[in-house]
Design an enzyme around this catalytic site. Structure first.
Site, PDB file in Angstrom:
ATOM      1  N   HIS A  76       0.829  -1.222   0.000  1.00  0.00           N
ATOM      2  CA  HIS A  76       0.000   0.000   0.000  1.00  0.00           C
ATOM      3  C   HIS A  76       0.861   1.269   0.000  1.00  0.00           C
ATOM      4  O   HIS A  76       0.505   2.270   0.620  1.00  0.00           O
ATOM      5  CB  HIS A  76      -0.948   0.030   1.204  1.00  0.00           C
ATOM      6  CG  HIS A  76      -1.947  -1.091   1.210  1.00  0.00           C
ATOM      7  ND1 HIS A  76      -3.124  -1.044   0.519  1.00  0.00           N
ATOM      8  CD2 HIS A  76      -1.923  -2.301   1.809  1.00  0.00           C
ATOM      9  CE1 HIS A  76      -3.798  -2.173   0.689  1.00  0.00           C
ATOM     10  NE2 HIS A  76      -3.087  -2.960   1.462  1.00  0.00           N
ATOM     11  N   ASN A 127     -10.102  -2.863   2.771  1.00  0.00           N
ATOM     12  CA  ASN A 127      -9.736  -2.954   1.361  1.00  0.00           C
ATOM     13  C   ASN A 127     -10.977  -2.720   0.507  1.00  0.00           C
ATOM     14  O   ASN A 127     -12.099  -2.722   1.022  1.00  0.00           O
ATOM     15  CB  ASN A 127      -9.184  -4.357   1.048  1.00  0.00           C
ATOM     16  CG  ASN A 127      -7.690  -4.480   1.331  1.00  0.00           C
ATOM     17  OD1 ASN A 127      -6.933  -3.527   1.171  1.00  0.00           O
ATOM     18  ND2 ASN A 127      -7.275  -5.654   1.745  1.00  0.00           N
TER      19      ASN A 127
END
Ligand code: NDP
Length: 492
Positions: free
Chosen positions: A56, A129
């Site tokens: 990420h 997510n």
């Protein structure tokens, strides 16, 4: 204090005489060691980069508000849900997963969807997510999975072969692989995707009763995705398409919003649920566990400084407030430790005193002291050990969680190996014909690049989903030609 906003100074506040010309011994002579302003400017620049997140790394963020629209006080005592109409400040960060910080933010990958709620009981981080499931369900496999998505150790570019090699040998990835290779694997920016807590969490009410919960944030903008050809084309034209899309929408007052829902499951339902309710590769079917609306998330303010507020933002599933807690989901259990640990490495042990990470609606009164970059008052003269005869903050039973029973032998026990294809089948059956066509097309272009043994292993998994689907993928592998760069230079 003097108002010297217009004076350029060094970090000690000392005025800088010249910010453009270094100090030399005469016009043609070497530079002088005494040019402290030049030395400081270079030395600080040399240290500007911090380690990027190992996953990420690439993302964007914004501030906003979470507003309760529906009462769930019978389920949770969390203060942010205490009454309809209640507003809580939020910082959101969206991200891609595999690419490094300099990469493009529109390509086929999962997306991060993280929310920091600045509540009166401290910060609740909903670190989710853009998918309700994941590729693996045991954290022992996580690090290998991520490496399969990153650059080859020798050649240093991402390779389809690496991820299919891994996936084809980890059958529990099947459900998430089908999802990723379908339309929602390439969202048209972050405004047009849903967010999910993905794991099972728990809610705890004033009576100290626990219920299992899943969090859903459905985009009010609607779902929009890029086709395979569109994102490949767009990332050449505007590699930061998603970052720009989010920033510009907020800048123009077109505030993106998501409606928050929960699904809940009692302990009794958990005992008889067809699947392990704590298995991250599974959803709870909407038909059996309907979505219950809770509130509205609206993002309405861009950060003023990317590094200070987005790069230094640090979310952790460990940050749950009284009324919200974890579950035995193995991946969640590992993330409780892993996220805070990575922030300590990336930002230092006092990362939670950075303004974007610190509580905004209450104050921290922690037992932690000292350490690198302790830039607040370090709790001044307050006693630094406990128990003590001196004044010290009191522990609060509101944060205690109800016990739950566990049993069994301590061992390395696999979750049920045989149940990886049933929800992948549910997923496939839900798709309309156009979605099925694009899924086959997307897989064909990627799996088609792999050696035969990988293709065969993955096709065997696809056959368990649907014979015809596997057959179509097999045909597509030889037909779909991924776009190739034009070998002719523009000018000869
Ligand atoms: P339902 O028909 O009740 O729900 C399906 C849900 O799937 C929809 O509400 C939507 O979730 C989501 N969805 C719709 N189209 C797509 C798509 N093209 N790609 C990904 N997700 C899509 O069925 P079930 O609840 O029984 O689930 C069937 C399958 O749907 C699951 O195997 C899972 O892969 C997928 N799914 C299920 C979710 C759940 O929480 N049950 C959530 C998301 C996906 P949403 O409204 O959240 O967009």
């Amino acid at each position: 204090m003097v108002d010297n906003n217009n004076t350029l100074t060094n970090a000690s506040g000392i005025p800088i005489a010249n910010n453009e010309v270094s100090k030399s011994a005469g016009k043609y002579g070497p530079l002088l060691l005494e040019d402290y302003d030049l030395l400081e400017k270079m030395a600080h620049f040399n240290r500007e980069r911090i380690p990027e997140r190992v996953v990420h790394a690439l993302g964007a963020g914004a501030y906003g508000t979470f507003t309760v629209t529906d009462d769930i006080t019978h389920l949770t005592k969390a203060k942010l849900f205490s009454e309809v109409g209640k507003e809580t400040e939020v910082f959101a960060r969206f991200s891609t997963v595999a690419k490094s910080k300099g990469g493009s933010d529109i390509y086929r990958d999962l997306r991060g969807f993280s929310l920091k709620h600045y509540t009166e009981d401290g910060n609740w981080d909903m670190v989710g997510n853009g998918t309700p499931i994941f590729f693996v369900r045991d954290p022992m496999k996580f690090m290998d999975f991520i490496r399969s998505q990153k650059e080859h150790p020798e050649q240093h570019w991402r390779q389809d072969e690496m991820w299919w090699d891994f996936w084809s040998q980890v059958p529990e990835s099947l459900h998430q692989v089908m999802w990723l290779m379908g339309d929602r694997g390439a969202p048209m920016g972050w405004r047009h995707m849903n967010g999910y807590g993905s794991h099972t969490f728990s809610l705890i009410n004033e009576q100290n009763e626990r219920i299992w919960v899943k969090f859903h944030y459905l985009s009010d903008q609607g779902i929009k995705n890029f086709t395979e050809e569109q994102w490949m084309h767009m990332q050449g034209i505007e590699p930061r398409w998603a970052t720009k899309d989010l920033f510009n929408a907020i800048d123009e007052g077109n505030f993106p919003a998501w409606t928050m829902y929960i699904q809940t499951m009692t302990d009794e339902q958990a005992q008889t649920f067809q699947w392990n309710p704590f298995d991250l590769t599974k959803v709870w079917p909407h038909g059996d566990f309907p979505l219950q609306r809770v509130g509205k998330l609206t993002l309405n303010r861009n950060p003023e400084n990317y590094f200070a507020e987005v790069e230094q933002a640090a979310f952790s599933p460990g940050n749950v407030v009284p009324g919200i807690s974890w579950s035995p989901d193995r991946m969640l259990q590992a993330r409780i430790m892993s996220y805070a640990d990575t922030h300590r490495y990336r930002l230092g042990v006092n990362y939670e005193s950075i303004p974007v990470n610190s509580p905004h609606a209450t104050q921290a009164n922690s037992p932690y002291r000292d350490g690198f970059m302790r830039v607040d008052g370090n709790y001044g003269s307050r006693q630094n050990y406990h128990p003590t005869r001196y004044e010290y903050p009191k522990a609060d039973q509101r944060a205690a969680t109800p016990p739950y029973e566990v049993s069994g032998m301590a061992d390395r026990i696999e979750l049920d190996e045989a149940d990886y294809s049933d929800q992948a089948k549910m997923f496939y059956q839900m798709l309309d014909n156009g979605e099925k066509d694009r899924l086959v097309h997307n897989i064909g272009g990627s799996l088609g690049k792999c050696p035969n043994d990988i293709k065969e292993r993955q096709l065997a998994l696809f056959r368990e989903v649907d014979e015809n689907f596997a057959h179509r993928v097999s045909t597509a592998m030889s037909e779909v030609k991924p776009p190739q760069p034009d070998p002719k230079p523009a000018a000869v």
